[in-house]
Design an enzyme around this catalytic site. Structure first.
Site, PDB file in Angstrom:
ATOM      1  N   THR A 163       0.839  -1.200   0.000  1.00 33.62           N
ATOM      2  CA  THR A 163       0.000   0.000   0.000  1.00 33.62           C
ATOM      3  C   THR A 163       0.874   1.249   0.000  1.00 33.62           C
ATOM      4  OG1 THR A 163      -1.739  -1.158   1.198  1.00 33.62           O
ATOM      5  CG2 THR A 163      -1.795   1.239   1.259  1.00 33.62           C
ATOM      6  N   GLU A 252       1.061  -5.459  15.971  1.00 31.40           N
ATOM      7  CA  GLU A 252       0.008  -5.296  16.968  1.00 31.40           C
ATOM      8  C   GLU A 252      -0.702  -3.959  16.742  1.00 31.40           C
ATOM      9  OE1 GLU A 252       1.503  -5.861  20.915  1.00 31.40           O
ATOM     10  OE2 GLU A 252       2.409  -7.796  20.447  1.00 31.40           O
ATOM     11  N   GLY A 352     -33.104  -3.023  -2.929  1.00 37.29           N
ATOM     12  CA  GLY A 352     -32.513  -2.868  -4.252  1.00 37.29           C
ATOM     13  C   GLY A 352     -31.558  -1.693  -4.336  1.00 37.29           C
ATOM     14  N   GLU A 375      -3.333  -7.391   7.017  1.00 39.84           N
ATOM     15  CA  GLU A 375      -2.520  -7.416   8.247  1.00 39.84           C
ATOM     16  C   GLU A 375      -2.582  -8.787   8.917  1.00 39.84           C
ATOM     17  OE1 GLU A 375      -0.643  -5.065   7.950  1.00 39.84           O
ATOM     18  OE2 GLU A 375      -1.073  -3.430   9.332  1.00 39.84           O
TER      19      GLU A 375
END
Length: 398
Positions: A163, A252, A352, A375
């Protein structure tokens, strides 16, 4: 739905104000343009610049390098607010924050002084390069190597699903500095690689943008390294072979960031559904009064609040210096699954119209799966949780 009304007791007054300002930014500047940018897959340059001006990229960086560090619970709430507007904006700061935490925890003084001031302002954007083609979540099986040659490391290999690969100028790159090490994680190190220009340094090859179901606007790319040289001073810290443990601690934070993104997507889906259920009528009454729709709303809200509390619990444990791998894994697992469930229920409520690109709920449904696989997949999270349950012997209430 306010995030601070039930959590302000754990935040300072300044942190409550920061979360409020980000909420206003999202409501006034992000939500009006997010759909158009997302469908066009356009990089949100102006919104990113506004985030820099607000100091959002420096929220994890303390003085003397930064000016507005916040606690991890506050950071999670800021991330939720950004994802409420457009999940891609939260993704634009995710890896950046993990890299900042890595440098803070393990970097040399020179590395901290060199990178953190510019990272705090957003002048220097950072990302991580962990995943390899064919490797997935098995980071110990990586094949990218860095061999010492004089004063340099020579890097060969490839990474994928990176990314911000084009926009970031600093990459925390996981490599094998000792491919023969046993156990395998003992041979892993992290290099801080500066791209040196838009196209990168010699031997650095930035490949295509990967096509994605959601998570538009922010690029995810493949990178190949062919004899790329970086100075030995690029090693994070001073010791080779400890990069796996370093990155696991950094993840973490990464997993809590992903959990918070899921909270934001789920919250946006719930808010849109709540508004729609009050405006849309069938059989002469607003549809929320039909028990089936009311039940959806009740379950969506309950799941969202539970996921947020689990995420904040893990964030508090991390800030207290406690081991939080199980807690972060639980938060990421639960919040991401809840985010996906709420996004689907939002489509049910909209009927819809939920399938129409004119309504944002279809975007939430496309964005939500990223948090399930990002991750570390949720299957990996379950492995982490199970190992820690066996090791700890229980889940203590206090």
């Amino acid at each position: 739905m306010s995030t601070t009304s039930t959590t302000s007791e754990m935040l300072s007054d300044e942190e409550v104000e920061i979360v409020r300002l980000v909420r206003e930014f999202v409501t006034e500047q992000v939500k009006p343009v997010a759909s158009e940018l997302e469908h066009a897959n356009t990089y949100p340059e102006e919104l990113i610049d506004a985030m820099k001006e607000m100091g959002i990229f420096g929220l994890a960086i303390p003085e003397p390098w930064g000016e507005a560090q916040v606690s991890l619970p506050a950071y999670c709430l800021v991330t939720e607010e950004l994802a409420r507007g457009w999940m891609s904006l939260a993704g634009a700061m995710g890896g950046h924050t993990v890299v900042a935490k890595l440098i803070l925890a393990y970097g040399t003084q020179e590395q901290k002084d060199t990178y953190l001031p510019r990272m705090a302002t957003g002048e220097l954007r950072a990302t991580m390069a962990l995943t390899e083609p064919g490797g997935g979540s098995d980071l110990q099986a990586m094949r990218t190597t860095a061999k010492v040659d004089g004063d340099d490391y020579v890097v060969n290999g490839s990474k994928t699903w990176i990314t911000n690969a084009r926009k970031a100028e600093l990459i925390a790159l996981m490599v094998k500095t000792d491919p023969e090490a046993e156990p395998r994680h003992k041979g892993v190190s992290i290099l801080l690689v500066e791209k040196e220009g838009e196209d990168g340094r010699e031997g650095f090859h930035l490949s295509r943008d990967l096509p994605k179901l959601g998570y538009k606007g922010v690029e995810s790319c493949e990178i190949a390294f062919d004899g790329m040289r970086v100075p030995r001073s690029a090693l994070l810290g001073t010791q080779e072979g400890v990069g796996f443990a370093q990155m696991m601690k950094g993840l973490e934070v990464g997993r809590l960031q992903v959990a918070s993104r899921a909270l934001g997507v789920g919250r946006a889906a719930l808010e849109d559904s709540l508004q729609y259920a009050q405006e849309r009528e069938s059989f002469g009454v607003p549809i929320w009064k039909h028990q089936s729709i009311g039940n959806y709303l009740a379950e969506m809200a309950t799941k969202l609040v539970a996921a947020r509390q689990l995420t904040l619990h893990a964030a508090r444990a991390f800030d207290a210096g406690q081991r939080a791998d199980m807690e972060a894994g639980m938060a990421k697992l639960f919040a991401s699954e809840v985010g996906m469930e709420i996004a689907l229920d939002a489509i049910r409520i909209h009927g819809g119209y939920g399938y129409s690109t004119e309504f944002d709920v279809e975007r939430y449904f496309r964005d939500a799966p990223l948090m399930i696989v990002g991750e570390g997949t949720n299957e990996i999270q379950k492995n982490v949780i199970a190992r820690q349950l066996v090791k700890r012997g229980n889940v203590d209430p206090v």
